[in-house]
Structure formats: C-alpha cells, structure tokens
Design a protein around this motif. Structure first.
Motif, PDB file in Angstrom:
ATOM      1  N   LEU A   1       0.839  -1.197   0.000  1.00 32.69           N
ATOM      2  CA  LEU A   1       0.000   0.000   0.000  1.00 32.69           C
ATOM      3  C   LEU A   1       0.879   1.254   0.000  1.00 32.69           C
ATOM      4  O   LEU A   1       0.583   2.241  -0.687  1.00 32.69           O
ATOM      5  N   GLN A   2       1.964   1.202   0.762  1.00 26.77           N
ATOM      6  CA  GLN A   2       2.831   2.375   0.867  1.00 26.77           C
ATOM      7  C   GLN A   2       3.557   2.654  -0.455  1.00 26.77           C
ATOM      8  O   GLN A   2       3.777   3.810  -0.808  1.00 26.77           O
ATOM      9  N   LEU A   3       3.914   1.592  -1.169  1.00 24.05           N
ATOM     10  CA  LEU A   3       4.548   1.785  -2.480  1.00 24.05           C
ATOM     11  C   LEU A   3       3.560   2.437  -3.442  1.00 24.05           C
ATOM     12  O   LEU A   3       3.915   3.342  -4.203  1.00 24.05           O
ATOM     13  N   ARG A   4       2.322   1.991  -3.391  1.00 26.35           N
ATOM     14  CA  ARG A   4       1.288   2.610  -4.248  1.00 26.35           C
ATOM     15  C   ARG A   4       1.118   4.071  -3.872  1.00 26.35           C
ATOM     16  O   ARG A   4       0.975   4.933  -4.722  1.00 26.35           O
ATOM     17  N   SER A   5       1.141   4.329  -2.575  1.00 22.64           N
ATOM     18  CA  SER A   5       0.972   5.697  -2.106  1.00 22.64           C
ATOM     19  C   SER A   5       2.112   6.603  -2.586  1.00 22.64           C
ATOM     20  O   SER A   5       1.931   7.802  -2.761  1.00 22.64           O
ATOM     21  N   LEU A   6       3.282   6.009  -2.810  1.00 24.49           N
ATOM     22  CA  LEU A   6       4.420   6.803  -3.306  1.00 24.49           C
ATOM     23  C   LEU A   6       4.358   6.991  -4.821  1.00 24.49           C
ATOM     24  O   LEU A   6       5.200   7.661  -5.394  1.00 24.49           O
ATOM     25  N   GLY A   7       3.370   6.358  -5.457  1.00 22.29           N
ATOM     26  CA  GLY A   7       3.186   6.560  -6.892  1.00 22.29           C
ATOM     27  C   GLY A   7       3.591   5.379  -7.748  1.00 22.29           C
ATOM     28  O   GLY A   7       3.744   5.531  -8.964  1.00 22.29           O
ATOM     29  N   ALA A   8       3.783   4.213  -7.139  1.00 23.27           N
ATOM     30  CA  ALA A   8       4.193   3.047  -7.932  1.00 23.27           C
ATOM     31  C   ALA A   8       3.006   2.482  -8.708  1.00 23.27           C
ATOM     32  O   ALA A   8       1.905   2.385  -8.180  1.00 23.27           O
TER      33      ALA A   8
END
Lengths: 240, 234
Positions: free
Chosen positions: B131-138
């Motif tokens: 989820l955090q990677l997605r939140s960083l724009g991945a």
C-alpha cells in the motif's frame, strides 16, 4: 484565489457491512494544512486512504481539484498525492535510495533533489546508511522526506510524530510549516495531539465514530467549538 | 581400486582435459541453465501473481504447488516420456532422447520449487509495504518489482532450490534423455553409468565437477545478492 483541493460529498466507507466513515460534506482548501483529530477508530486513517485514492469510497463522490474521481484514478493523478503512514516502511536500501525511489518511479532526474532533501532534513551524514538501521526519529524523517521527494500536490500525514522525542517532533513540525509556507502543497494531518493541530493547522476537523462532528478554522475550533464533544476533546477529556 | 586411488585418478583426468568429461560438463550446463531459465521466467511471475492476489481456490493452488516441490523426478520423467513418445500427444516434435526433452522435464521439476519459494518469500514481506509503495506513486508493475526486490532472499532461495533440483536429478534425465554419449549424457547420468561400469576414477571426477558447479553457481548468486545495485533494484 485558491480553490478546493478536495470536495467530499456524501462519502461513506463500509468494511464487511460496518460503516467506518461517513462524511456528508468536507472540503480541503488548496495550500492549507487541515488537521483531522479524533479518538482511535474514528475513521481518520480511512479518510486519508480515500484521499490518497488507495481504495474506493462505498458511496458518495470525491472531487479532486475540480475533477470528479472515478476509482481507480489514472496513475499520473494518483502520483500527485503521497502519504506518510502511521507506521512507515522504508525500502531495503540506503537513505539515499529511499529518497530517490519516488523520483525513479516517475523517471525523474533525482540527484540534485535527493541531495537537497538530505540537507533540508539533516540527513547528510546518514545518506549512505542502511534505512533499516536508523533510529525512530531518523526513520520518520526519511519517510517524510521520501513522501515530499517528487513534489506532491497533496501530502497526507498519518500521525507523523507519534512516539517521537521532542527534538524530532519540532524538526518534523518545522518541515510541515515550511512546506505550508512554500504554498505549493496541500497537507492533511491526522493527529491525536490537539496541541499539534493547534500549532500547525489552518483548519481542524473532528471525527467521531466515522462522522464529522465539527469542522472549522483552528481558532474557532479550539476557542469556540459548537459541539460539546469537541469541547471535551479539546480539554483533553475522554470522548466516545 | 581404493577410494584414494580413485581421487588421484580423478584429479589426473580433470587436469589432462579428458574430452568426454568436458563434453558432459558442457551439456550439463546447457541443459541445467536452460531449464532453470525457463522455470524462473515462468515460476517467478506465477509465484508473484499467486502471492499478491486473492481468488477462490488460491489456498488449494498453493497446496498443489507446495506438493509439487516434492514431486518425484522419475514420475515427471515418465510423464514427459509418455507425452513425447512416438504415440504421445507431442510425439510429432521428435524430442525424445534429445536435450530439449531433458530441459522440459527438468523445468517442470524446478517450476514448483521456484514458484512455491517465491510465494513464501513474498509472503514474508510486510503487507503494508504494498500500500505504501502505491501511495508513493508506484504502478502495479513497479509494486511487484519492488516487492520482489524486498523478497530477494526468498527469490534467490527459489532459484538455488530450482538449480539444485535440476543439476542433481538423475531419473528424469535418464528416462527422457537416454544417457546417450555425446548427445544427452549429463554429469548425474554419467556418474551412474561410470559407477556401474567400474570406472570409479571418472565417476569421482564427475562427482567433483558436479559439486564444484553447484558451489560456483551458489557463490555467484549469493554474491549478486550482496551487490548494492541489485539490492536497490537499480
């Protein structure tokens, strides 16, 4: 004249038949710091995930800079919003690797930006250190620097100073204020610390059991709250 | 012939460049490398897809894959033999007793090891990171890549287990390859043959080479894992 970064209208979020968030109407103004306060389980983190487009709302609509968002939004739009999680996780690599990561995702040149962030966050001497060997305060600073690396239009902060020492709290609050002063980034700050909300926020929203029970500018919120539960929360009393 | 005499003769064979030995080593590397590459190209994405998605029957699929990690190679060899035999469904390929048949059988043996251990590796990564990677724009592909880099220890273990399963395997290689000199004879099958024929020096030499190859590949992959660029996925 700046407009709204977000407009939420009739937004609800339901997990397994249980409604955890219900926002009849809420706006986040461009460039402001909006603090979201409330006890555990009041829906604060859920609200942030919706604002980060990480999950869809169960009903209602979210407008982002005048554009109604259909879930999932396009990647370029999602990339305008970043979040520092309550329990951030750094990728396995050095501090520099972590700061460069959001820029690499966007195929952006990163050298100058990363060096600038290292200096701004007082992390130069840790640049080549393993992210897994940082202290709690350093870890949180790297997580915040990483979230800011790609110049987000909106920065979401979920308890960014929980469990930090006063020095680290002051450092992070200073950075949040400098981001506010630069005026390019809208910030939504979830915090348990009402004093922090008072120090940093332009406006404050109080959530209780998923409902917005009070929203207003910071001075009114603290000096003249309309809802008795807000008044009790501000006084540091237990609110259910 | 004593054990020590076998070792001395084996060393002499290796040092004097016994041509048949080098042919066998070459074919072993070719078959093992190809089978491992195929099982990695298929197994890592399949493992990642299963680890990172939720669907009905997932648990059963994981159980089947884990069971496949203990698949008897000789049974795989028999199945491939029947498929590739003249009257089998793929008999027209005319692959039986050729290196491609051995590659197919060994890739099938390694696939559950690679996919299963990739799943185990990815399941060891903190679920919040996704989820955090997605939140960083991945993007979805960037998330999967970053998670595989985070789980590199497990992915590496998957590749090493696949490699070990292939290079040490005799039954399937013997069945579908036929152990034909100069064509399908690999180290493991050659060791069996030379031992049966009483050529202990050659068998021991080949055993030493097999161990050396296994050590070399393990050292190479573990060395790669320690490289900083590989660690950070750059």
């Amino acid at each position: 004249m700046k407009g709204a970064a977000y407009d939420l209208l009739g937004v609800t979020r339901v997990y397994d038949g249980r409604r955890v968030l219900s926002v009849r109407e809420l706006a986040v103004q461009e460039g402001e710091i909006l603090a979201v306060v409330g006890p555990n389980g009041s829906g604060k983190s859920t609200l942030l995930r919706l604002l980060n487009f990480l999950e869809p709302c169960s009903a209602g609509e979210i407008t982002y800079f005048g554009r109604r968002i259909e879930y999932p939004p396009p990647l370029d739009l999602r990339r305008e919003v970043t979040m520092v999680f309550q329990r951030p996780i750094l990728i396995n690599g050095t501090v520099r690797d972590n700061l460069a990561y959001p820029l690499r995702l966007r195929s952006l040149q990163n050298r100058d930006r990363v060096e600038g962030l290292l200096a701004q966050f007082g992390l130069e001497r840790l640049a080549s250190a393993s992210a897994r060997k940082l202290s709690v305060g350093e870890y949180q600073r790297v997580a915040l620097a990483r979230a800011l690396a790609a110049f987000p239009r909106v920065l979401l902060l979920d308890e960014p100073t929980a469990n930090l020492d006063p020095y680290s709290v002051a450092l992070i609050e200073g950075i949040v204020q400098s981001v506010r002063a630069a005026g390019r980034t809208t910030q939504v700050l979830v915090t348990h610390n009402v004093f922090q909300a008072k120090r940093l926020a332009d406006r404050v929203v109080m959530l209780l059991e998923g409902d917005v029970i009070e929203a207003g500018n910071t001075r009114h919120f603290f000096d003249d709250p309309r809802d008795p539960r807000t008044a009790a929360f501000v006084r540091g009393e237990m609110v259910y | 012939m004593t054990f020590w005499q076998s070792l001395i003769d084996a060393a002499r064979l290796l040092l004097t460049g016994y041509p048949e030995l080098w042919r066998v080593i070459g074919l072993t590397m070719q078959v093992t490398g190809s089978a491992l590459a195929i099982s990695a190209v298929v197994g890592i994405p399949v493992g990642a897809a299963i680890a990172l998605s939720r669907f009905p029957g997932r648990h059963l699929l994981v159980t089947v894959l884990y069971t496949g990690m203990g698949l008897p190679p000789v049974v795989v060899g028999l199945a491939v033999y029947l498929f590739l035999s003249r009257r089998g469904p793929l008999g027209g390929l005319d692959w039986l007793f050729t290196p491609p048949a051995m590659i197919v059988a060994q890739a099938i043996i390694a696939f559950p090891l690679v996919a299963g251990l990739t799943i185990a590796g990815l399941e060891g990564v903190d679920p919040d990171l996704r989820l955090q990677l997605r939140s960083l724009g991945a993007s979805q592909a960037q998330v999967v890549r970053a998670l595989l880099v985070e789980a590199r220890g497990g992915v590496l273990a998957a590749l090493l287990a696949g490699f070990g399963g292939i290079i040490s395997e005799v039954g399937a290689a013997m069945l579908v390859g036929g152990n034909i000199a100069g064509q399908t004879r690999v180290l493991s099958t050659a060791i069996v043959l030379e031992t049966r024929q009483g050529e202990f020096a050659l068998a021991v030499a080949m055993g030493g080479v097999l161990l050396g190859l296994a050590f070399g590949v393990n050292a190479l992959l573990l060395g790669l894992e320690r490289r900083p660029n590989w660690r950070t996925g750059r």
